[in-house]
Each structure stands twice: as C-alpha cells, then as structure tokens.
Design an enzyme around this catalytic site. Structure first.
Site, mmCIF file in Angstrom:
data_model
loop_
_atom_site.group_PDB
_atom_site.id
_atom_site.type_symbol
_atom_site.label_atom_id
_atom_site.label_comp_id
_atom_site.label_asym_id
_atom_site.label_seq_id
_atom_site.Cartn_x
_atom_site.Cartn_y
_atom_site.Cartn_z
ATOM 1 C CE LYS A 203 -3.491 2.254 2.860
ATOM 2 N NZ LYS A 203 -4.433 2.120 3.965
ATOM 3 C CD GLU A 209 9.241 -6.075 7.219
ATOM 4 O OE1 GLU A 209 8.962 -4.964 6.689
ATOM 5 O OE2 GLU A 209 9.060 -6.314 8.426
ATOM 6 N N GLY A 263 -4.864 -1.907 5.237
ATOM 7 C CA GLY A 263 -4.055 -3.060 4.827
ATOM 8 C C GLY A 263 -4.744 -4.393 5.071
ATOM 9 N NE ARG A 264 -6.448 -4.090 11.261
ATOM 10 C CZ ARG A 264 -5.811 -2.925 11.372
ATOM 11 N NH1 ARG A 264 -4.693 -2.727 10.706
ATOM 12 N NH2 ARG A 264 -6.287 -1.972 12.143
ATOM 13 C CD GLU A 349 -1.882 -4.758 11.980
ATOM 14 O OE1 GLU A 349 -0.649 -4.786 12.113
ATOM 15 O OE2 GLU A 349 -2.449 -4.912 10.882
ATOM 16 C CG HIS A 381 -4.722 -35.567 17.467
ATOM 17 N ND1 HIS A 381 -4.879 -36.845 17.952
ATOM 18 C CD2 HIS A 381 -5.730 -35.388 16.569
ATOM 19 C CE1 HIS A 381 -5.910 -37.429 17.358
ATOM 20 N NE2 HIS A 381 -6.446 -36.552 16.511
ATOM 21 C CE LYS A 509 5.979 -0.907 10.278
ATOM 22 N NZ LYS A 509 5.150 -0.109 9.390
#
Ligand code: G6Q
Length: 543
Positions: A203, A209, A263-264, A349, A381, A509
C-alpha cells in the site's frame, strides 16, 4: 467508578446468570437450538452452545444500542472518517459494492475509481491466462509470486490457499513476505524466471521487508533475463505511484488502491490480484459478491438476526464480563488452515488497542482478546486438552463445510463427526459421577477410581459457535471473511476504539532502523544493557 445503564444491566445479568449451566438451558428448552440458529445464504450459524439466555441477550442488545451501533454501522458504509487517528474513511465495503449506488468520500464517488481498477484487473488477469500478456522471452506466465507482508500478504495467501480447488490449470502461486532471506530463496529456487510474474504488493511502497524482497527478486530476474524484462515480469499494487515508478515499475503496470482501504481489509482491492490470477476473475468476483451479501446482511438485518452482531456481542460478554481474554478459531477444513493466522491480524491488529476514540487511556476494561487456532482435526491432538480441561474456558468458533471438495471414502463424515463431538463435549462435559460409573462398569477397583475420577472428568459448560457452510465456494468464503470483519468492527464500536489504525507496529520498526547500522558495523548507539549485550554477542558470533 460509575458505569453506564447498559453496563450495569449486564453486570446484574452476570450476577444472575453466570452460575447457570448450558446443559440445563438445553434441558429446559427443547427449542433452544432452533431459536439460536441463523441461516443465511447456505451459512448456518448455531450459537446456542453459548452461556446466555434471553435476558442476557436483551442486555447485550441494550449495550449495542447505548453505543449507537446502528448509526456507527451506517457511518462506515457511508464513508464517514471513522478511522479517526488517521482521519480516513473505511471503505473496504465499497470494493464489493455491486449495487450500482455511489459511495462518497469528500464529495467524490469512489465507485468510479473502484470500477476502473476492477476492470483493469479483469483485463490483465484474462491477458495473463490467455497468454496475450507474456514473459519477456515469449513464454506464458504461470508462476505468480506475491511479494508483500501483513495485510498485503495474509489475505491473498489465506484466500488462494482456501480456494486451491478453483485454481486455473497450469497456474502456481507463491508468497514471499518475511524479510528472512530464506523466504525469497525458497521461492526463487522453485520458479523459472521466464514463466514468473512478480506482484509487488505494498500500500505504502515503503515497507522495508517488501521492498528488500522485491529488489532481490528484481536483481534475480535482471540477471537472468536483462533489465528490459522487468516490464513483462513485474507489476505493482499500491497507493503510491511515485514510489512504484522510483522502484522501476512502469505505472501502467500498477494497480491502484486508496487510503480508505486498510491493509488488513485490502484483499478485496487490487491487493487481491494474486487471488484473481490464481482462481480466475469470475471466481474473484464471486468472492466479492459473497462479501457484499454479508455487508447487506450486517447493514440491514435486525440485530436479533444479525450474525456478525450476535457473534460480536457474545465475544463482548465473555471478554468484559467473564474476563476471558482469548478465543480459538478452528476450521475443520484443510483448505482453511491459514484462516486463523489471517484472523489473528484482522482481530488483534484491529482491536488490540488501549486508547479510546475520545483520546482517553483505557484503564477499566479489556479490549481485543488473543486469538489462536488451527485446522481440525489436527489441533484436537495438540491444544484441545487445554480447551477441555484447562483452568479457564476458551470460547471456540468451529467452522466446517457440509460437503468436502475431495469426498474420499468416509473422511468427511469422520471430520463432521469430530467437529460435532468436540462442540458437544465442550458444552456437556462429563461429571465425576459419570466417570465413576464408567470406571466401575469397566471393573476398576475403588483405589483406581479415586485416582482417576477427577482427571477423567470434564467440567463442560464451555462455549462455542458453530458455522456450517454448504461448500467452500468463493462466495461462501467471501461471506465468512466479511462476517469476521464486521464482528471486529462491532466490538471496536462497543469498546470505543479505532479498529482501523495500527500505531502499535511502529515502535519496533523505528528501533530496527536504529539497530541495523550497528549490526552493519557502524557506531554503537545507546540501548538498554540487554539489547547492547545482544548486539555485541550477535556481532561476535557472525565474526
Ligand atoms: C494492516 C497493516 C499492515 C500492512 C503491512 C504492509 O492493516 O497496515 O499489516 O498491511 O505493514 O504494508 P504495505 O502494504 O504498506 O507494505
């Protein structure tokens, strides 16, 4: 501290109700399951195995009313700037608005741009699939590599995995998110440059990264096919045309989105390009249509029939009154195994906040719970022991399609039997008396019975929601994702927080940017003595 009328109502309800057991509620009302099940477009939501009765529900609806939930829902759909700390509208719903009605932000109808980009995506997806858009050496592009992180990764990754059965023949999809060089290396080892399309999804187009991974992939491609090949092998999804250009991607290979898409919440936008390339544009549109159906339901259904609202209010009930600050999402579907990781970001978030909309620190209630999960039956499990016998209950969302995409022998019936059994076991439990009788019937001696009876009993009364879809189609998946989005927003409204910012990710960051030059051999900075010692240790270990 003084509490509001609705909160006092719920505190009173908690006092009255909390010691009641669900099994008694079921025994006293044979209609309970029917009463507390909502069906919507082949989605069945059974919330009867929760700790509430009609009066609790009434009190929860009062709470929603006190927080003007109805108006707040409208505020979102109408493009009001409900992301207050960033002064932005929140309009992921407009991305899947096929009603033909305009949606305005600052007097501008955003549907014009949304429709334009959707058409651009459709044209591009069809061109890649037909081969009219090809790699630099003339080969068809069949490897799709999405380079993005957080909201620019988790949604497309989860959806493409969930819709694996719908993938276009010959197309393969890869995701690079982590800055760990391994993420890049592992993908680049698998793909042939001539047949690979890199999608740089960011965005802001400033995320370290993504840009580092994109540069590495670009260098790899240029080394193999030359600089000129970039235009055939790189596209960008972003709001930042200038940075895209600076990176060296032609803006005609850029798919735009806008600040009103968080973003999400962005998989419905150009960020969904990898999804559309994997499953075809028509299926991508079906995904959007499923979400649109849930949007209309959330916006228009009476709260008593409103799936995300009820889901949210029950979550509030456990979080704020039972003080249970965690919950689990367990999809019984291999294709949905990444759903919990996606929802972790969506929920944590969005609602992991401690400052209210009125800018006051929250001191007297808890906001977003921690979410964890995994695919059933695998997780039965691993962590189900804690769900059944841990000291605190964990509310569970169970999710399953009634029909498998891979009907094989009795597999799906066994899967279905397991999900139903787990929800029943959590609710009913097993009393000490039942265990004693069972052990006695097995001929165990009294000493053994005494030793085992507590360990083998289950207190039960542990809540769960059950979501059943007919089949895991793009439409059904779209509905479910939107349902969780709206649940999260509803809870944010009740907690009076901004569910659409994420300032909490910034500090780490900033500090990483300060530490990086130190690890590169630059001048040491002042930190706490633990961080300083660790920098020293790592530097010496790396020689
Ligand atoms: C999500 C967050 C965050 C974001 C990533 C990637 O809501 O904003 O997860 O999506 O940090 O950001 P870019 O898309 O800007 O690279």
């Amino acid at each position: 501290m003084a509490v509001s009328k609705a909160v006092q109502g719920l505190l009173d309800e908690y006092k009255r109700f909390s010691s009641k057991s669900m099994i008694d509620l079921f025994n006293n009302d044979s209609n309970r399951a029917k009463k507390y099940t909502i069906e919507f477009n082949d989605l069945v939501f059974d919330y009867s195995k929760n700790r509430f009765d009609e009066k609790v529900l009434d009190a929860l609806f009062e709470l929603a009313k006190e927080h003007n939930l109805k108006e707040r829902i409208e505020d979102m759909f109408e493009g009001k700037k409900i992301n207050v700390t960033e002064n932005r509208a929140v309009l992921h719903t407009a991305l899947r608005n096929f009603s033909g009605k305009p949606v305005f932000v600052d007097g501008k109808d955003v549907m014009v741009d949304i429709t334009r980009v959707l058409e651009q995506m459709e044209t591009f997806v069809k061109a890649v699939h037909s081969g009219s858009f090809r790699g630099a050496t003339g080969k068809k592009l069949k490897n799709i590599v999405n380079i993005g992180i957080g909201g620019s990764d988790l949604g497309p990754y989860m959806v493409t995995s969930a819709l694996k059965k719908y993938w276009i023949d010959g197309i393969d999809c890869f995701f690079i998110s982590n800055i760990d060089g391994t993420a890049c290396a592992e993908v680049l080892n698998k793909v042939d440059a001539e047949e690979t399309l890199f999608i740089v999804a960011s965005k802001t187009f400033t995320t370290i990264e993504t840009l580092t991974n994109a540069r590495t992939c670009r260098e790899w491609l240029v080394k193999k096919l030359g600089e000129d090949a970039v235009k055939n092998h790189f596209v960008a999804l972003s709001t930042n045309a200038k940075a895209v250009q600076e990176f060296g991607i032609d803006t005609k290979n850029m798919f735009e989105f806008w600040d009103f898409v968080g973003g999400r919440y962005s998989l419905w936008s150009a960020i969904g390009l990898s999804i559309a390339l994997a499953v075809g544009f028509d299926n991508f549109k079906e995904l959007l249509k499923g979400a649109e159906a849930m949007d209309n339901h959330f916006r228009n259904a009476d709260f008593r029939e409103n799936i995300p609202v009820i889901q949210a209010l029950l979550g509030i009930w456990y979080n704020d009154y039972y003080n249970i600050h965690r919950y689990a999402v367990i999809p019984y579907d291999q294709y949905l195994k990444h759903l919990p990781a996606y929802l972790q970001q969506l929920d944590m978030e969005s609602n992991g906040k401690s400052v209210r909309l009125d800018n006051k620190k929250i001191t007297d209630y808890a906001t977003g719970p921690a979410l964890f999960g995994g695919a059933g039956t695998d997780v039965q499990h691993s962590f189900f022991q804690l769900l059944h016998q841990g000291t605190e209950p964990v509310p569970v969302d169970f999710i399953i399609p009634a029909n498998s995409q891979n009907e094989t022998g009795k597999h799906h019936l066994i899967l279905l039997a397991n999900i139903l059994a787990q929800a029943e076991a959590l609710m009913k439990g097993k009393t000490v008396e039942e265990v004693e009788a069972e052990l006695r019937a097995q001929g165990k001696d009294e000493a053994t019975i005494e030793k085992l009876k507590l360990n083998k009993s289950f207190e039960g009364n542990r809540p769960s929601n059950m979501f059943i879809i007919k089949k895991l189609t793009p439409f059904a998946l779209g509905m479910m994702i939107a349902m969780y989005e709206h649940k999260v927003y509803t809870q944010g409204v009740i907690w009076e927080i901004d569910s659409f910012d994420q300032w909490g990710v910034e500090l780490g960051k900033q500090l990483a940017l300060k530490i990086l030059p130190e690890l590169e051999g630059g001048q040491r900075q002042t930190h706490d003595c633990s961080t300083e010692a660790l920098i020293e240790k790592i530097s010496s270990m790396r020689g």
